[in-house]
Design an enzyme around this catalytic site. Structure first.
Site, PDB file in Angstrom:
ATOM      1  N   HIS A   8     -22.654   7.064   0.880  1.00 50.07           N
ATOM      2  CA  HIS A   8     -22.049   8.227   0.232  1.00 50.07           C
ATOM      3  C   HIS A   8     -21.842   7.863  -1.240  1.00 50.07           C
ATOM      4  O   HIS A   8     -21.290   6.792  -1.541  1.00 50.07           O
ATOM      5  CB  HIS A   8     -20.687   8.549   0.846  1.00 50.07           C
ATOM      6  CG  HIS A   8     -20.755   9.205   2.197  1.00 50.07           C
ATOM      7  ND1 HIS A   8     -21.461   8.686   3.243  1.00 50.07           N
ATOM      8  CD2 HIS A   8     -20.185  10.357   2.650  1.00 50.07           C
ATOM      9  CE1 HIS A   8     -21.331   9.489   4.291  1.00 50.07           C
ATOM     10  NE2 HIS A   8     -20.559  10.515   3.965  1.00 50.07           N
ATOM     11  N   GLU A  50     -20.073  12.238  -4.391  1.00 53.77           N
ATOM     12  CA  GLU A  50     -19.487  13.378  -3.659  1.00 53.77           C
ATOM     13  C   GLU A  50     -18.337  13.903  -4.513  1.00 53.77           C
ATOM     14  O   GLU A  50     -18.421  14.978  -5.085  1.00 53.77           O
ATOM     15  CB  GLU A  50     -19.002  12.937  -2.269  1.00 53.77           C
ATOM     16  CG  GLU A  50     -18.364  14.062  -1.458  1.00 53.77           C
ATOM     17  CD  GLU A  50     -17.766  13.581  -0.125  1.00 53.77           C
ATOM     18  OE1 GLU A  50     -17.609  12.366   0.082  1.00 53.77           O
ATOM     19  OE2 GLU A  50     -17.435  14.460   0.707  1.00 53.77           O
TER      20      GLU A  50
END
Ligand code: ADE
Ligand code: ZN
Length: 335
Positions: free
Chosen positions: A194, A197
């Protein structure tokens, strides 16, 4: 267009299995396992799903995961998700799991992975849905805990295709896990993370350069840096974008402001995914519909999301070819 989207073949690449825990199953497991949860009804649970950022969601997400105790619980959780995949015509899914969310509570790694894996195997034969499993490290925990988790995965290497990185992005840079990811790469795992984000575009560079990731989970903040977008286009680096998640967690205020369609039109390998569907109000079809309602596309563009996901997936070349042909013929037949 709704029917076209509903029946379109789909491939999901960003799905946290713990994020598929629907309130009904949460209650059932809490009762069965005698775990206290701070809610009195399913409505009360859904009312609590009002998040103002990633952290406010993660607090509830980890709390929900506390009801998962036995291998059978992990099996039922995963099976329920796979049945939803069938409804949405998801042909292949790459599922994240967070072992540390469970081992930290005294649940063994084996219990977690065996339950999830049993459901994935059953889905291959009974639902004709193929899958891969990705083990995520929680980035708010330390490097020692990540190394311990990697060690626990050694007897399950045949079940895990890649390692990933999730949880609190801000304050937990990719560099914290460079050595763990290097070891994972040496052991033959692929890597994803990730990045971008709610954290800055620089986090994306860092994840690409330090963790050698093959695709970026979310990555929507890339548009803060034109050079980065150009690089993503040239290298066809995939982004696993989660539109409903981004709205729920206030990464974008409204779907009309989301950059996914503009990234698609620029030639970035963007894909549509559901992230934590039980918490964000929708599975794959819901995510496709939400994007198309706010940012209308033609059928070729909508279908391109699946073609991108096939390209970005961790399946064999021959499997990619088979899914691409099926998807392309669906698109062509519905023009
Ligand atoms: N864990 C589950 N969902 C997540 C998300 N959207 N971002 C980071 N960590 C997560
Ligand atoms: Zn995620």
């Amino acid at each position: 267009m709704k029917e076209f989207i509903q029946s379109l073949p789909k491939v999901e690449l960003h799905l946290h299995i713990e994020g598929t825990l629907e309130p009904e199953l949460m209650f059932e497991l809490a009762k069965r396992n005698k775990v206290d949860i701070p809610f009195n009804s399913v409505t009360e649970v859904r009312d609590a799903y009002n998040f103002h950022n990633l952290q406010s969601f993660l607090d509830i997400y980890f709390q929900g995961a506390n009801v998962l105790i036995h291998e059978q619980d992990f099996f039922e959780l995963t099976w329920a998700y796979l049945l939803r995949c069938k409804e949405d015509n998801v042909l292949h899914t790459e599922v994240f799991f967070d072992p540390q969310a469970h081992t930290e509570r005294g649940i063994s790694f084996d219990t977690v992975i065996n339950g999830i894996h049993r459901a994935l195997v059953k889905a291959a034969t009974e639902l004709n849905i193929s899958s891969k499993l990705i083990m995520c490290f929680l980035r708010h925990l330390d490097e020692v805990s990540a190394f311990e988790t990697l060690a626990q995965a050694q007897t399950h290497k045949d079940k895990i295709i890649a390692v990933g990185l999730d949880s609190t992005e801000i304050g937990n840079p990719a560099g914290k896990f460079e050595r763990v990811f290097n070891q994972a790469l040496e052991q033959g795992f692929l890597t994803v993370a990730h990045a971008g984000e709610e954290g800055a575009a620089s986090n994306i560079y860092e994840a690409l350069n330090l963790l050698k990731i093959t695709r970026i989970d979310h990555g929507v903040r890339c548009t803060d840096d034109n050079e980065l977008v150009k690089q993503l286009v040239t290298e066809r680096t995939p982004l696993t974008v989660c539109p409903l998640s981004n709205i729920k967690l206030k990464v974008f205020e409204r779907m009309e402001q989301h950059n996914i369609v503009s990234l698609l039109r620029k030639g970035v390998c963007v894909t549509i995914n559901s992230d934590d569907p039980a918490y964000f109000g929708g599975y794959m079809t819901d995510n496709f519909l939400a994007v198309n309602n706010a940012l209308p596309m033609n059928k070729t563009e909508i279908g391109q999301f699946t073609l991108n996901a096939i390209e970005a997936s961790f399946i064999s070349q021959s499997e990619k070819q088979r899914l691409t042909i099926a998807t392309q013929s669906y698109i062509d037949q519905h023009q």
